[in-house]
Motif scaffolding. Structure first.
Motif, mmCIF file in Angstrom:
data_model
loop_
_atom_site.group_PDB
_atom_site.id
_atom_site.type_symbol
_atom_site.label_atom_id
_atom_site.label_comp_id
_atom_site.label_asym_id
_atom_site.label_seq_id
_atom_site.Cartn_x
_atom_site.Cartn_y
_atom_site.Cartn_z
ATOM 1 N N ALA A 111 4.409 5.172 -5.579
ATOM 2 C CA ALA A 111 3.931 5.695 -7.428
ATOM 3 C C ALA A 111 2.906 6.070 -7.559
ATOM 4 N N ASP A 112 1.850 6.438 -6.948
ATOM 5 C CA ASP A 112 0.780 7.440 -7.247
ATOM 6 C C ASP A 112 0.981 8.909 -7.194
ATOM 7 N N ASP A 123 0.642 -1.493 -0.292
ATOM 8 C CA ASP A 123 0.070 -0.008 -0.229
ATOM 9 C C ASP A 123 0.486 1.391 -0.030
ATOM 10 N N ALA A 124 1.924 1.288 0.914
ATOM 11 C CA ALA A 124 2.977 2.187 1.141
ATOM 12 C C ALA A 124 3.322 2.484 -0.710
ATOM 13 N N LYS A 133 1.024 12.273 -10.494
ATOM 14 C CA LYS A 133 0.676 12.913 -10.644
ATOM 15 C C LYS A 133 2.215 14.117 -10.803
ATOM 16 N N PRO A 134 0.996 14.560 -12.221
ATOM 17 C CA PRO A 134 1.935 16.123 -12.513
ATOM 18 C C PRO A 134 1.810 17.010 -11.268
ATOM 19 N N ALA A 135 2.644 17.673 -11.311
ATOM 20 C CA ALA A 135 3.087 18.854 -9.839
ATOM 21 C C ALA A 135 2.433 19.791 -9.844
#
Length: 97
Positions: A66-67, A60-61, A71-73
């Protein structure tokens, strides 16, 4: 065709030392205090094992990490602390010393 000979037997060394460091290893502790010490160490190791994360918690961590990477900054995002980079300046544009 010539017959092949087996290699000579190699003798196995035998320990003949009688120093106190050469105490034989037994399967059971010899005194009650040794048994208490072993039980204490086993309990301590059990506690440490119980504190380790499970495979599911680690997975899960890793997925959450990875998620975050996927994600775009966005500007103003507290997660994106990267400084903007500037292009290197050519050396001839630097002021003289």
């Amino acid at each position: 065709m010539a017959a092949t000979r087996a290699p000579p037997a190699v003798p196995i060394p035998v320990r003949t030392s009688t120093s106190p460091d050469d105490t034989p290893v037994t399967d059971e502790p010899s005194t009650p205090s040794e048994l208490e010490e072993l039980n204490r160490r086993i309990a301590e190791l059990d506690r440490k094992v119980d504190e380790l994360p499970t495979k599911k918690e680690l997975a899960d961590a890793l997925r959450a990490f990875a998620d975050q990477l996927d994600k775009p900054a966005t500007p103003g995002d507290p997660g994106g602390t990267e400084e903007p980079t500037t292009e290197p300046q050519p050396t001839d544009s630097l002021p003289p010393n």
